[in-house]
Design an enzyme around this catalytic site. Structure first.
Site, PDB file in Angstrom:
ATOM      1  CG  ASP A 107      -1.727  -1.249   1.350  1.00 19.19           C
ATOM      2  OD1 ASP A 107      -2.518  -1.508   0.434  1.00 19.19           O
ATOM      3  OD2 ASP A 107      -1.573  -1.973   2.353  1.00 19.19           O
ATOM      4  CG  HIS A 454      -0.691  -7.560  -1.019  1.00 19.48           C
ATOM      5  ND1 HIS A 454      -2.028  -7.874  -1.038  1.00 19.48           N
ATOM      6  CD2 HIS A 454      -0.610  -6.383  -0.358  1.00 19.48           C
ATOM      7  CE1 HIS A 454      -2.724  -6.933  -0.410  1.00 19.48           C
ATOM      8  NE2 HIS A 454      -1.877  -6.011   0.022  1.00 19.48           N
ATOM      9  CG  ASP A 502       2.931 -16.354  -6.856  1.00 25.34           C
ATOM     10  OD1 ASP A 502       2.713 -15.197  -6.430  1.00 25.34           O
ATOM     11  OD2 ASP A 502       3.588 -16.592  -7.884  1.00 25.34           O
ATOM     12  CD  GLU A 511       1.755  -5.742   2.376  1.00 26.34           C
ATOM     13  OE1 GLU A 511       1.025  -6.363   3.169  1.00 26.34           O
ATOM     14  OE2 GLU A 511       1.673  -4.520   2.176  1.00 26.34           O
TER      15      GLU A 511
END
Ligand SMILES: *[C@@H]1O[C@H](CO)[C@@H](O)[C@H](O)[C@H]1NC(C)=O
Ligand SMILES: *[C@@H]1O[C@H](CO)[C@@H](O)[C@H](O)[C@H]1NC(C)=O
Ligand SMILES: *[C@@H]1O[C@H](CO)[C@@H](O)[C@H](O)[C@H]1NC(C)=O
Ligand SMILES: *[C@@H]1O[C@H](CO)[C@@H](O)[C@H](O)[C@H]1NC(C)=O
Ligand SMILES: *[C@@H]1O[C@H](CO)[C@@H](O)[C@H](O)[C@H]1NC(C)=O
Ligand SMILES: *[C@@H]1O[C@H](CO)[C@@H](O)[C@H](O)[C@H]1NC(C)=O
Ligand SMILES: *[C@@H]1O[C@H](CO)[C@@H](O)[C@H](O)[C@H]1NC(C)=O
Ligand SMILES: *[C@@H]1O[C@H](CO)[C@@H](O)[C@H](O)[C@H]1NC(C)=O
Ligand SMILES: *[C@@H]1O[C@H](CO)[C@@H](O)[C@H](O)[C@H]1NC(C)=O
Length: 560
Positions: A107, A454, A502, A511
């Site tokens: 993020d 991610h 995965d 992540e």
């Protein structure tokens, strides 16, 4: 027949001409061999440098992850083709703005706590191994990375003031708790470059652990940049006011306290206190800091010694093992005696216990069948802990080497120092592909690595300039590999059965994070080619004047 053979034999042995001929042939042969050997050695010297070894390649890649995580206005040549400027309005109107810094992981939130820890670890690795970084051609790169981080940290509080009463703990937020939540990182899957919504800057006025870790980061970096006096002084000043803010100016009399809940929540304060104070001492040479962190009452807070199963698990949250090793370094190389010896020895004994606990013979931690140490007891995201431990173990091996200590006694068994480096190597090798899945958990290393990391920026094609939040979800949920390879990212890692999904949605596997990569970088540089120089014994202590060591009190006057 028999007679003739015997005569021939005798003739062979006796004939001086034959002996001389044999000798001449031998001499010519030896001369020829010497010439060939000489030519081979000479040609070796003139050969191009050997193919780079795996650790060097992995180091170069793992540093590139930081380039990919940069926020703000990017430098002209950032070398990550799919990244551009982003979040230029961060902190508009707050101090001098909060542009820059690093996104934490997949993020686009900028958290000060793990970012500070990442910079502290990178700086520590540079202070110990600058020659190895130089040899790998990465010294300027890693210094640029640290400066990008510390430049931002200096914006999160008024670093030119004499004191502060708050620091910014994060910019951006993850709030997926309600439908009413304003657009944010939690309800949006979007490239950072496409973000146009306002990101909150969250200041914090009671966050001792955060402030102490920030102080550690700026203090350690001030030594990295010691040759740039202006910048170095700025960093030391920032560190100084942060450390005072951490203890509300009360130093050893501070009662402690916890930071407010957040995504990155420190579970205690005293580990950051000892760690931050030790770095303050290195950066300033001011003995008040070593006095402070070797106060028995203080250091024993919060299980700093012999405390619980997580004691040796260095992470963004837990600094005990790092502080113990740094303070042991002072005992090993600064020859401290009274009044520090007793406490420094306690730290040293403790880090020895920690090192022993990493060895395969120890029962403190389980291992997967494939050999990955379970420092977080089977919970997800193991690799960040493993890499920090590998760094500490490889570094400690070099300390033992530099101090001429052959090894450690663990319980009833003596282990040569190489056992600790071997532990570090085995763990790194697992991560680089020597595991049951034959998967490299560092993206872009070998040809078998996670394809569904991610990561918002990596999962959305970079030619998509504008999108709204919900449109982005199709990229998150797509079965296709990421369109952008996030080179050098170390993912969260496999599970306790060496399994790996995965799967882009499952951040527990895929992540990456800057704190995790900092440990990876540090472990890799520590393990680079053994033939290159080991640690730099002096630079960490460059600010510490030799005369600052107090002498024991004079003996009482002799009374007959
Ligand atoms: C580097 O890694 C590759 C792939 O894991 C392996 O085949 C090779 O042997 C390694 N090379 C060295 C020098 O360790
Ligand atoms: C990008 O790569 C070039 C060439 O290696 C280098 O000079 C430059 O410093 C790199 N930029 C960054 C931000 O790392
Ligand atoms: C920082 O503090 C100094 C001294 O208190 C003050 O003069 C300055 O305006 C402050 N800077 C900002 C950006 O608030
Ligand atoms: C927010 O949470 C909901 C429910 O858990 C989920 O369906 C949605 O995908 C989440 N949004 C994002 C962007 O992760
Ligand atoms: C943060 O830490 C506090 C105390 O250490 C704890 O009570 C709280 O539950 C934690 N919050 C999160 C989100 O982990
Ligand atoms: C050392 O640090 C203490 C605590 O911050 C401070 O009071 C003192 O003035 C410093 N001493 C020097 C010589 O800078
Ligand atoms: C090791 O694994 C066993 C079996 O899963 C578990 O019971 C035990 O608590 C683990 N030990 C540690 C130190 O995590
Ligand atoms: C990926 O992980 C998510 C969350 O754990 C799960 O809901 C989903 O089914 C998984 N997808 C695949 C293809 O395994
Ligand atoms: C990730 O792991 C945590 C802790 O075990 C768990 O609570 C969470 O549900 C997991 N998330 C996913 C997407 O599986």
């Amino acid at each position: 027949m028999e007679m003739e053979r015997r005569r021939k034999k005798r003739k062979l042995c006796m004939n001086p001409a034959v002996v001389i001929r044999t000798l001449v042939v031998l001499v010519i042969l030896l001369g020829f061999i010497a010439l060939v050997a000489f030519l081979v050695i000479r040609s070796r010297r003139h050969r191009p440098p050997p193919v780079q070894d795996n650790y060097t390649i992995a180091l170069q890649k793992s540093l590139m992850f930081f380039n990919a995580q940069k926020s703000g206005k990017l430098p002209a040549n950032n070398n990550v083709s799919w990244r551009g400027d982003s979040c230029l309005d961060d902190g508009n109107g707050y101090l001098n703005g909060l542009q820059g810094g690093y996104y934490d992981g997949g993020d686009a939130v900028k958290y000060s706590f793990p970012a500070s820890f990442a910079m502290t670890i990178l700086s520590w690795s540079v202070l110990e191994y600058s020659a190895k970084y130089e040899g790998a051609g990465e010294l300027n790169h890693v210094k640029d990375i640290i400066k990008w981080g510390t430049d931002y940290l200096l914006k999160t509080f008024n670093s030119t003031a004499d004191s502060v009463d708050n620091v910014v703990s994060q910019v951006g937020e993850i709030d997926n708790s309600s439908k009413e939540a304003k657009t944010n990182e939690g309800n949006c899957w979007i490239r950072p470059e496409s973000i146009s919504y306002t990101r909150p800057a969250i200041p914090c006025s009671t966050c001792p652990a955060l402030a102490a870790e920030m102080a550690a980061a700026l203090a350690a970096a001030s030594i990295v940049f010691k040759d740039d006096q202006g910048y170095s002084k700025k960093l030391v000043h920032g560190a100084d006011i942060l450390f005072k803010f951490a203890t509300k100016g009360e130093g050893e009399n501070y009662a402690g306290g916890s930071d407010p809940p957040s995504h990155y929540n420190s579970s205690g304060f005293w580990d950051e206190f000892v760690w931050g104070g030790a770095w303050m001492y290195c950066a300033t040479g001011n003995s008040s800091y070593i006095d402070l962190v070797t106060k028995p009452g203080l250091a024993k807070h919060d299980d700093a010694f012999w405390g619980g199963p997580d004691c040796g698990v260095l992470s963004w949250d837990n600094k005990h093992a790092g502080a113990q090793l740094l303070l042991s370094r002072m005992r090993l190389f600064l020859d401290y005696g009274y009044p520090y010896e007793e406490m420094l020895k306690t730290f040293h004994d403790q880090i020895n216990e920690v090192m022993c606990s990493y060895l395969p013979d120890s029962s403190n931690f389980n291992r997967t069948r494939g050999g990955l140490i379970q420092l977080n007891h089977g919970k997800p995201k193991p690799l960040q802990y493993v890499m920090n431990a590998a760094f500490l173990a490889a570094l400690y091996t070099d300390y033992l080497q530099a101090a001429f200590i052959p090894g450690l006694q663990c319980g009833s068994k003596f282990y040569p120092k190489e056992a600790f480096r071997d532990f570090a190597k085995a763990q790194i090798n697992y991560i680089l592909g020597r595991n049951p899945k034959s998967m490299s958990y560092v993206v872009g290393f070998t040809d078998h690595f996670p394809q569904h990391v991610h990561h918002k920026g990596a999962s959305i094609p970079s030619d998509i300039k504008h999108q709204n939040c919900q449109e982005g979800l199709k990229w998150r949920d797509s079965k296709e590999p990421n369109p952008n390879t996030i080179v050098g990212a170390m993912v969260a890692g496999p599970d306790k059965d060496d399994g790996f999904q995965d799967n882009r949605s499952n951040y527990n596997y895929t992540e990456p994070s800057i704190a995790g990569n900092a440990g990876l970088v540090a472990a890799l540089v520590a393990l680079l080619d053994k033939s290159s120089p080991g640690i730099d014994k002096n630079t960490v202590f460059y600010a510490i004047p030799p005369m600052s060591i107090p002498q024991p009190p004079p003996p009482p006057p002799y009374k007959p």
